[in-house]
Design an enzyme around this catalytic site. Structure first.
Site, PDB file in Angstrom:
ATOM      1  N   HIS A  52       0.840  -1.202   0.000  1.00 34.53           N
ATOM      2  CA  HIS A  52       0.000   0.000   0.000  1.00 34.53           C
ATOM      3  C   HIS A  52       0.875   1.252   0.000  1.00 34.53           C
ATOM      4  O   HIS A  52       1.719   1.421   0.867  1.00 34.53           O
ATOM      5  CB  HIS A  52      -0.920   0.009   1.223  1.00 34.53           C
ATOM      6  CG  HIS A  52      -2.088  -0.928   1.076  1.00 34.53           C
ATOM      7  ND1 HIS A  52      -3.198  -0.872   1.876  1.00 34.53           N
ATOM      8  CD2 HIS A  52      -2.314  -1.928   0.193  1.00 34.53           C
ATOM      9  CE1 HIS A  52      -4.057  -1.814   1.500  1.00 34.53           C
ATOM     10  NE2 HIS A  52      -3.546  -2.472   0.496  1.00 34.53           N
ATOM     11  N   TYR A  64      -9.669   5.095   7.157  1.00 36.47           N
ATOM     12  CA  TYR A  64      -9.888   5.395   8.571  1.00 36.47           C
ATOM     13  C   TYR A  64     -10.934   6.508   8.628  1.00 36.47           C
ATOM     14  O   TYR A  64     -10.691   7.603   8.115  1.00 36.47           O
ATOM     15  CB  TYR A  64      -8.603   5.901   9.230  1.00 36.47           C
ATOM     16  CG  TYR A  64      -7.536   4.840   9.454  1.00 36.47           C
ATOM     17  CD1 TYR A  64      -7.426   4.187  10.681  1.00 36.47           C
ATOM     18  CD2 TYR A  64      -6.627   4.503   8.447  1.00 36.47           C
ATOM     19  CE1 TYR A  64      -6.438   3.232  10.902  1.00 36.47           C
ATOM     20  CE2 TYR A  64      -5.630   3.544   8.667  1.00 36.47           C
ATOM     21  CZ  TYR A  64      -5.548   2.915   9.893  1.00 36.47           C
ATOM     22  OH  TYR A  64      -4.565   1.968  10.119  1.00 36.47           O
ATOM     23  N   PRO A 114      -5.204  -0.250  18.545  1.00 36.16           N
ATOM     24  CA  PRO A 114      -4.901  -0.724  17.188  1.00 36.16           C
ATOM     25  C   PRO A 114      -4.938   0.359  16.113  1.00 36.16           C
ATOM     26  O   PRO A 114      -4.621   0.074  14.952  1.00 36.16           O
ATOM     27  CB  PRO A 114      -6.000  -1.768  16.930  1.00 36.16           C
ATOM     28  CG  PRO A 114      -7.109  -1.376  17.823  1.00 36.16           C
ATOM     29  CD  PRO A 114      -6.487  -0.755  19.033  1.00 36.16           C
ATOM     30  N   LYS A 150       0.334  -0.664  15.168  1.00 36.22           N
ATOM     31  CA  LYS A 150       1.740  -0.719  15.576  1.00 36.22           C
ATOM     32  C   LYS A 150       2.126  -1.953  16.402  1.00 36.22           C
ATOM     33  O   LYS A 150       3.312  -2.193  16.639  1.00 36.22           O
ATOM     34  CB  LYS A 150       2.102   0.541  16.392  1.00 36.22           C
ATOM     35  CG  LYS A 150       2.135   1.807  15.558  1.00 36.22           C
ATOM     36  CD  LYS A 150       3.314   1.815  14.618  1.00 36.22           C
ATOM     37  CE  LYS A 150       3.310   2.957  13.642  1.00 36.22           C
ATOM     38  NZ  LYS A 150       3.491   2.539  12.246  1.00 36.22           N
ATOM     39  N   TYR A 167       3.322   6.413  10.316  1.00 33.38           N
ATOM     40  CA  TYR A 167       2.559   5.240   9.886  1.00 33.38           C
ATOM     41  C   TYR A 167       3.467   4.212   9.205  1.00 33.38           C
ATOM     42  O   TYR A 167       3.373   3.014   9.490  1.00 33.38           O
ATOM     43  CB  TYR A 167       1.418   5.659   8.936  1.00 33.38           C
ATOM     44  CG  TYR A 167       0.353   4.586   8.815  1.00 33.38           C
ATOM     45  CD1 TYR A 167      -0.812   4.631   9.576  1.00 33.38           C
ATOM     46  CD2 TYR A 167       0.520   3.511   7.949  1.00 33.38           C
ATOM     47  CE1 TYR A 167      -1.772   3.645   9.488  1.00 33.38           C
ATOM     48  CE2 TYR A 167      -0.438   2.516   7.840  1.00 33.38           C
ATOM     49  CZ  TYR A 167      -1.588   2.584   8.614  1.00 33.38           C
ATOM     50  OH  TYR A 167      -2.534   1.590   8.529  1.00 33.38           O
TER      51      TYR A 167
HETATM   52  C1  PHB Z   1      -6.644  -4.714  10.442  1.00 29.71           C
HETATM   53  O1  PHB Z   1      -6.653  -4.944   9.226  1.00 29.71           O
HETATM   54  O2  PHB Z   1      -7.046  -5.561  11.251  1.00 29.71           O
HETATM   55  C2  PHB Z   1      -6.176  -3.401  10.915  1.00 29.71           C
HETATM   56  C3  PHB Z   1      -5.578  -2.518  10.021  1.00 29.71           C
HETATM   57  C4  PHB Z   1      -5.144  -1.289  10.463  1.00 29.71           C
HETATM   58  C5  PHB Z   1      -5.315  -0.935  11.774  1.00 29.71           C
HETATM   59  C6  PHB Z   1      -5.887  -1.810  12.674  1.00 29.71           C
HETATM   60  C7  PHB Z   1      -6.327  -3.044  12.251  1.00 29.71           C
HETATM   61  O3  PHB Z   1      -4.923   0.294  12.181  1.00 29.71           O
END
Ligand code: PHB
Ligand code: APR
Length: 389
Positions: A72, A200, A292, A296, A384
């Protein structure tokens, strides 16, 4: 039994440490309380920084990740009804790899077993002894028989609930914690992801995240009250709620299907200091937890392993304890910055039960800044994709 490094826990931290040490001729034994099936059944985040990708390559387990993982170049932030892209590649020159933690764990287990690694599953009552001196040992019970494992070092890779942190002298151990007043309800569904990058979303009704495991397997989350029960969330209710929290285009493009997994996870920031107690080290979730929101958790496990493996290799190759002595300091410096980023992302994107109209305006202003200023976007992107080791 005797080994150089006794490793408690066969999660990503313990397995990666064991594999990297093995490649440098250092012997270890892993003691894991659960079965292999149980360990592989856990679903967790799936975004790898370049540093973690490099560590998996160095461990010789990167082939399937490079074949099946998705690269990505950026991510999208959604607020006030529209999406804004953060271009990691343009801003930092780096990308992230989307590849599930379950797959990382499977690749590591396969490699350990293929290369003759010893993993004792269903080891009960693991106890750490004498790590304040030069001759530590670990005891455990397997099939009703008590065993003793002598070693030079103990690596506590046994997660947040493990035995290692509890065995540390409690008058030396300091802990720092924030518990967030909400959870994440997550589902896995065998549907194509709604977007080729993660979204997000900040919404008054609460945060939402559109993620994926592959081109045919999606992972979605919505923020929910901590006391909600999974049973109260039918698949239809989940999909309706997700659609309401994202922009119209995304809502309309969403392909829904039956969930194959559904669970609620609490959010917590936690750090234990120090991470070294004589000849015992805490690694990964045993020492720290992040919410989450920045993905990280696994990446911090990988950087801890980097610092500890480097120190042990220097000890065995050159007889130097310098890096061993510095492990805690080196690891914590990076950990605190990732804790800050995860805390910041969590505050930026979630709706807090006590937040006022003013707080909401501040969130939107900050999101606007981060997505419209090159410097603002670069700060998010740099964190990130992962700060350097
Ligand atoms: C996930 O795909 O489970 C996932 C991806 C990004 C995050 C948290 C969880 O920030
Ligand atoms: N004895 C032996 N093993 C134990 C004990 C114990 N007393 N307690 C826990 N374990 C095992 C657990 O069963 C688990 O398999 O230790 C392992 C710890 O694994 P994780 O919790 O996955 O922690 P870690 O390897 O540090 O990985 C960090 O996991 O939680 C995610 O987001 C986090 O991605 C990050 C990663």
């Amino acid at each position: 039994m005797r080994t150089q490094v006794a490793i408690i826990g066969a999660g990503p931290s313990g397995l990666l440490l064991s594999q990297i040490l093995h490649r440098q001729g250092i012997d270890s034994v892993i003691l894991e309380q659960r079965s292999l099936e149980y360990v592989l059944g856990r679903i967790r985040a799936g975004v790898l920084e370049q540093g973690a990708v490099k560590m998996l390559d160095e461990a010789g387990v990167g082939a399937r990740m490079h074949r099946e993982g998705l690269i990505h170049d950026g991510t999208e932030l959604c607020f006030d009804g529209s999406r804004h892209r953060i271009d990691f590649k343009a801003l930092t020159g780096e990308t992230v790899m989307v590849y599930g933690q379950t797959e990382v764990t499977r690749d590591l287990v396969d490699a350990r077993l293929a290369e003759g690694g010893v993993i004792v599953y269903e080891a009960e009552d693991v106890a750490l002894h004498d790590f304040d001196g030069a001759k530590p040992h670990v005891t455990y019970r397997k099939d009703g028989v008590t065993h003793r494992l002598d070693c030079d070092f103990i690596a506590g890779c046994d997660g947040y609930h493990g035995a290692s942190r509890k065995a540390a002298p409690q008058d030396v151990l300091k802990t720092f914690e924030r518990v967030y007043p909400f959870g994440w309800l997550g589902i896995l569904s065998e549907t194509p992801p709604v977007s080729h990058e993660l979204i997000y979303a900040n919404h008054e009704r609460g945060f939402a995240l559109c993620s994926m495991r592959s081109n045919v397997l999606s992972r979605y989350y919505v923020q929910c009250p901590l006391d909600d029960k999974v049973d109260a969330w039918s698949d239809d209710r989940f999909w309706d709620e997700l659609r309401r929290r994202v922009d119209t285009e995304t809502a309309e493009a969403l392909i829904t299907g039956p969930s194959i997994e559904k669970s609620i996870a609490p959010l917590r920031s936690f750090v234990a200091e120090p991470m070294k107690f004589g000849r015992m080290f805490l690694v990964g979730d045993a020492a720290h937890i992040v919410p989450p929101t920045g993905a990280k958790g696994l990446n911090l496990a990988a950087s801890d392993v980097y610092y500890l493996a480097r120190a042990m290799i220097d000890f065995y190759d050159n007889g130097s304890e310098m890096l061993i002595e510095r492990y805690s300091e080196d690891a914590l410096r990076r950990i605190w910055k990732a804790e800050r980023f995860s805390w910041w992302m969590t505050n930026l994107l979630h709706t807090f039960p006590d937040s006022s109209a003013f707080d909401r305006k501040m969130q939107i202003a900050e999101l606007d800044y981060v997505t419209s200023s090159k410097v603002g976007a670069a700060a998010l992107a740099e964190n990130y994709v992962g700060l350097p080791y």
